[in-house]
Design an enzyme around this catalytic site. Structure first.
Site, PDB file in Angstrom:
ATOM      1  N   MET A   1       0.842  -1.191   0.000  1.00 60.45           N
ATOM      2  CA  MET A   1       0.000   0.000   0.000  1.00 60.45           C
ATOM      3  C   MET A   1       0.882   1.248   0.000  1.00 60.45           C
ATOM      4  O   MET A   1       2.071   1.180   0.258  1.00 60.45           O
ATOM      5  CB  MET A   1      -0.917   0.002   1.221  1.00 60.45           C
ATOM      6  CG  MET A   1      -1.804  -1.206   1.298  1.00 60.45           C
ATOM      7  SD  MET A   1      -3.091  -1.209   0.047  1.00 60.45           S
ATOM      8  CE  MET A   1      -4.335  -0.255   0.901  1.00 60.45           C
ATOM      9  N   CYS A   2       0.284   2.362  -0.279  1.00 57.37           N
ATOM     10  CA  CYS A   2       1.053   3.574  -0.498  1.00 57.37           C
ATOM     11  C   CYS A   2       0.364   4.711   0.246  1.00 57.37           C
ATOM     12  O   CYS A   2      -0.623   4.515   0.931  1.00 57.37           O
ATOM     13  CB  CYS A   2       1.105   3.880  -1.977  1.00 57.37           C
ATOM     14  SG  CYS A   2       1.590   2.461  -2.975  1.00 57.37           S
ATOM     15  N   GLN A   3       0.911   5.900   0.104  1.00 60.74           N
ATOM     16  CA  GLN A   3       0.242   7.073   0.668  1.00 60.74           C
ATOM     17  C   GLN A   3       0.178   8.176  -0.362  1.00 60.74           C
ATOM     18  O   GLN A   3       1.070   8.315  -1.204  1.00 60.74           O
ATOM     19  CB  GLN A   3       0.976   7.542   1.921  1.00 60.74           C
ATOM     20  CG  GLN A   3       0.840   6.545   3.073  1.00 60.74           C
ATOM     21  CD  GLN A   3       0.662   7.218   4.422  1.00 60.74           C
ATOM     22  OE1 GLN A   3       0.586   8.440   4.542  1.00 60.74           O
ATOM     23  NE2 GLN A   3       0.577   6.405   5.458  1.00 60.74           N
ATOM     24  N   ILE A  78       4.033   8.235  -2.045  1.00 58.36           N
ATOM     25  CA  ILE A  78       5.143   7.403  -1.593  1.00 58.36           C
ATOM     26  C   ILE A  78       4.691   5.962  -1.667  1.00 58.36           C
ATOM     27  O   ILE A  78       3.544   5.631  -1.370  1.00 58.36           O
ATOM     28  CB  ILE A  78       5.635   7.767  -0.172  1.00 58.36           C
ATOM     29  CG1 ILE A  78       4.478   7.906   0.802  1.00 58.36           C
ATOM     30  CG2 ILE A  78       6.475   9.038  -0.198  1.00 58.36           C
ATOM     31  CD1 ILE A  78       4.918   8.232   2.215  1.00 58.36           C
ATOM     32  N   ASN A 108      -3.529   4.795  -4.435  1.00 55.54           N
ATOM     33  CA  ASN A 108      -3.215   4.010  -3.247  1.00 55.54           C
ATOM     34  C   ASN A 108      -4.201   2.863  -3.154  1.00 55.54           C
ATOM     35  O   ASN A 108      -5.410   3.084  -3.233  1.00 55.54           O
ATOM     36  CB  ASN A 108      -3.278   4.904  -1.985  1.00 55.54           C
ATOM     37  CG  ASN A 108      -3.697   4.160  -0.748  1.00 55.54           C
ATOM     38  OD1 ASN A 108      -4.749   4.431  -0.193  1.00 55.54           O
ATOM     39  ND2 ASN A 108      -2.913   3.204  -0.316  1.00 55.54           N
TER      40      ASN A 108
END
Lengths: 253, 253
Positions: A1-3, A78, A108
């Site tokens: 997962m990402c932000q 990110i 995301n």
């Protein structure tokens, strides 16, 4: 997962404060260390910075933190790699041109078994589910409108398209064409609108605060959208699941 | 008019030496002070840096000069505005996606009365004749091949297309998809291939020299293409008018 991090303003504003906290999540205060990226609209033009280094230690991220680019629409990401290797072509945000404008997209979440039919002019360069979703969105927008439509029409089209991707998994995304910023949540996204009277904000991820009253004028308005709140002393408004909001001139349309 | 710099190598190489001299022409040793840009392929990914500041004094150019990005294909451009204002969207190199690959393009020269019919998926974002030419090239490549063809086939197609633009004026350009670098001259372009045994090269625009023997291995091969020679003690080979060359793995194919 990402932000995800997005900013939409009524006057060109630098994102250095928010990005300083956000970048710490890229390997220091959180585990999203598989690359990062940020794109700034300046007029119709775009500056895109992408890097496979962790955002918290990347020299390029350090440059971006200390170089106040003035922009009305910013999208940053990110990455914690799930689908697709840690390679430059898999770093968000992605950029494509449609109707003579650049479009910037970051995502995301994971999409499972997602393999859209990409038969037109948009194909992924890297191996992420996210870039596939972006290419499909661009393809379907291009099919829905002959030329650049007004923002509200685009919003209606995106409200039809987003659920068709979201059924494959988690689809929190930010999208901008430099005029507006669209944000869609299935699980996690929140936003804040800062406007007169401005206050002091304190970052959640770094010991840094800024008194916005000192750096703004009374007419400035800035919306910041993020996966989780970036400051500890402000009230961020969570998105509901399935919600698509469009931000124009620093406000929710 | 503008100036071009390209690099094509058989192993990832940094362009800091050539770019240090080239950037001086952006306002110090020459008058190309209306913005600049550089794009680096890293695998299939691209890092693009564009800026409206003069290359000789831009903080971003300073970062690029001191941050050795390893790349096998690099295209850079410094701009003296003729058509199109000094705005970010008019800075070369331009980037588009075709067949799931990024394509990077920069142009030197003026095209007069050039207004191609752009009926497909590529439209200029800015106001330059150069971006129009790039969009037309992409459109015609897309019409000529259903998917990414071998390099030699692309070269044949580009040899047919380039003269159809060059008849409108000066059309010196660099184009790369990360696999190969195509260079076309109508007036001014030259190149050098550096390979074993390497020598010391001395920049023409700055008091800087490098002994390539110290920073290379015996199998390295690097082609550098520029509007005018970047070094004062090497023999650069001029392009003939109308010539299109393709560079692969640091050599002319």
């Amino acid at each position: 997962m990402c932000q995800l991090l997005g900013m939409n303003c009524n006057t060109p504003t630098d994102v250095t404060f928010s990005f300083a906290g956000f970048a710490q999540r890229g390997g220091r205060t959180d585990h999203h260390a598989d690359g990062w990226g940020i794109a700034f609209f300046e007029g119709a033009g775009v500056r895109q910075f992408v890097d496979v280094e962790p955002a918290c230690s990347s020299r390029l991220a350090d440059f971006v933190r200390n170089y106040p680019i003035q922009s009305r629409n910013v999208i940053s990401h990110i990455r914690k790699a799930t689908y697709g290797k840690v390679m430059l072509e898999n770093c968000h945000p992605f950029v494509r041109e449609l109707w003579g404008r650049y479009w910037v997209f970051a995502h995301n979440g994971d999409l499972h078994g997602y393999a859209p039919r990409l038969h037109a002019g948009f194909h992924p360069v890297g191996g992420t589910d996210s870039e596939q979703a972006f290419c499909w969105l661009m393809q379907e927008l291009a099919k829905s409108h002959a030329s650049l439509p007004p923002i509200d029409e685009l919003t209606l089209t995106l409200r039809e398209l987003a659920p068709r991707i979201a059924r494959f998994g988690t689809f929190n995304f930010l999208l901008s064409n430099g005029e507006a910023l669209w944000a869609h949540a299935t699980t996690k996204l929140c936003y804040i609108v800062r406007q007169h009277p401005f206050n002091t904000a304190q970052l959640a991820d770094e010991d840094l605060s800024v008194d916005f009253q000192q750096v703004t004028t009374a007419t400035d308005r800035v919306a910041v959208i993020a996966t989780t709140p970036l400051t500890r002393n402000e009230t961020w408004i969570p998105f509901e699941s399935g919600e698509l909001k469009v931000f124009v001139d620093g406000a929710v349309r």
